[in-house]
Motif scaffolding. Structure first.
Motif, short mmCIF file in Angstrom:
data_model
loop_
_atom_site.label_atom_id
_atom_site.label_comp_id
_atom_site.label_asym_id
_atom_site.label_seq_id
_atom_site.Cartn_x
_atom_site.Cartn_y
_atom_site.Cartn_z
N GLN A 167 7.76 8.31 7.49
CA GLN A 167 7.50 8.31 6.05
C GLN A 167 8.01 9.57 5.36
OE1 GLN A 167 3.27 7.90 5.86
NE2 GLN A 167 3.36 5.67 5.87
N ILE A 168 8.60 10.47 6.10
CA ILE A 168 8.97 11.76 5.50
C ILE A 168 10.09 11.62 4.48
CG2 ILE A 168 10.60 12.50 7.28
CD1 ILE A 168 9.35 15.31 6.96
N VAL A 169 11.11 10.83 4.76
CA VAL A 169 12.23 10.69 3.82
C VAL A 169 11.77 10.02 2.52
CG1 VAL A 169 14.49 9.65 3.43
CG2 VAL A 169 14.00 10.79 5.59
N PRO A 170 11.06 8.87 2.56
CA PRO A 170 10.59 8.30 1.28
C PRO A 170 9.64 9.22 0.54
CG PRO A 170 10.39 6.68 3.04
CD PRO A 170 10.76 7.98 3.67
N ALA A 171 8.80 9.96 1.26
CA ALA A 171 7.88 10.89 0.61
C ALA A 171 8.64 12.01 -0.09
CB ALA A 171 6.90 11.46 1.62
N LEU A 172 9.68 12.54 0.56
CA LEU A 172 10.45 13.61 -0.06
C LEU A 172 11.24 13.10 -1.26
CD1 LEU A 172 11.76 15.56 3.05
CD2 LEU A 172 9.94 16.22 1.49
N LEU A 173 11.68 11.86 -1.21
CA LEU A 173 12.40 11.28 -2.36
C LEU A 173 11.49 11.10 -3.56
CD1 LEU A 173 14.67 8.65 -0.61
CD2 LEU A 173 15.33 10.87 -1.55
N CYS A 174 10.19 10.93 -3.31
CA CYS A 174 9.23 10.74 -4.42
C CYS A 174 8.69 12.07 -4.91
CB CYS A 174 8.09 9.84 -3.96
SG CYS A 174 8.59 8.15 -3.74
N GLY A 175 9.08 13.16 -4.31
CA GLY A 175 8.68 14.47 -4.83
C GLY A 175 7.81 15.26 -3.91
N GLY A 176 7.22 14.71 -2.91
CA GLY A 176 6.34 15.48 -2.08
C GLY A 176 6.52 15.16 -0.68
N MET A 189 0.82 -1.20 0.00
CA MET A 189 0.00 0.00 0.00
C MET A 189 0.86 1.26 0.00
SD MET A 189 -3.00 0.98 -0.20
CE MET A 189 -4.15 2.23 0.16
N GLU A 190 1.97 1.25 0.72
CA GLU A 190 2.84 2.41 0.77
C GLU A 190 3.44 2.70 -0.61
OE1 GLU A 190 3.32 4.44 3.37
OE2 GLU A 190 1.83 3.23 4.39
N PHE A 191 3.75 1.63 -1.36
CA PHE A 191 4.33 1.81 -2.68
C PHE A 191 3.37 2.58 -3.58
CE2 PHE A 191 5.61 0.25 -6.92
CZ PHE A 191 6.92 0.71 -6.89
N LYS A 192 2.07 2.31 -3.46
CA LYS A 192 1.07 3.00 -4.26
C LYS A 192 1.06 4.50 -3.94
CE LYS A 192 -3.80 2.57 -5.47
NZ LYS A 192 -5.05 1.86 -5.19
N LYS A 193 1.23 4.84 -2.67
CA LYS A 193 1.29 6.26 -2.27
C LYS A 193 2.50 6.94 -2.90
CE LYS A 193 -0.91 5.81 2.23
NZ LYS A 193 -0.74 6.01 3.67
N TYR A 194 3.64 6.27 -2.86
CA TYR A 194 4.86 6.87 -3.38
C TYR A 194 4.79 7.05 -4.89
CZ TYR A 194 6.64 5.71 1.25
OH TYR A 194 6.81 5.62 2.60
N ILE A 195 4.24 6.08 -5.58
CA ILE A 195 4.09 6.20 -7.04
C ILE A 195 3.12 7.34 -7.37
CG2 ILE A 195 3.18 5.03 -9.10
CD1 ILE A 195 5.96 4.11 -8.25
N THR A 196 2.05 7.45 -6.61
CA THR A 196 1.09 8.53 -6.83
C THR A 196 1.74 9.89 -6.62
OG1 THR A 196 -0.69 7.08 -6.09
CG2 THR A 196 -1.16 9.43 -6.14
#
Length: 87
Positions: A78-87, A1-8
């Motif tokens: 989740q902040i570091v993976p979120a920032l790496l994905c752009g947001g 589920m987390e992967f879907k958030k990062y791709i989005t």
């Protein structure tokens, strides 16, 4: 589920940059007022929030992610993976 958030988030950030950059180029070529760029950025954010907000929270701007994390509305893990994905 987390992967879907990062791709989005990645796709949403891509569209924000793509449309925003396109608006800047069109504005430069046609010498129009800056309001067209503002409308383009605002409209793309509006569409992305409605299209992707329910999946990832629509944090396409890193400043939004950091601000939500500071006030406790976003998981700090989740902040570091979120920032790496752009947001």
């Amino acid at each position: 589920m987390e992967f879907k958030k990062y791709i989005t988030e990645f796709i949403g950030t891509f569209f924000l940059i793509f449309v925003g950059t396109g608006a800047i180029i069109v504005n430069h070529i046609s010498n129009n007022a800056l309001r067209h760029m503002a409308i383009a950025f605002g409209f793309v954010i509006l569409v992305l929030i409605y299209a992707c907000g329910h999946i990832s929270g629509a944090h396409f701007n890193p400043a939004v992610t950091i601000a939500f994390s500071v006030v406790g509305k976003f998981n700090k893990g989740q902040i570091v993976p979120a920032l790496l994905c752009g947001g």
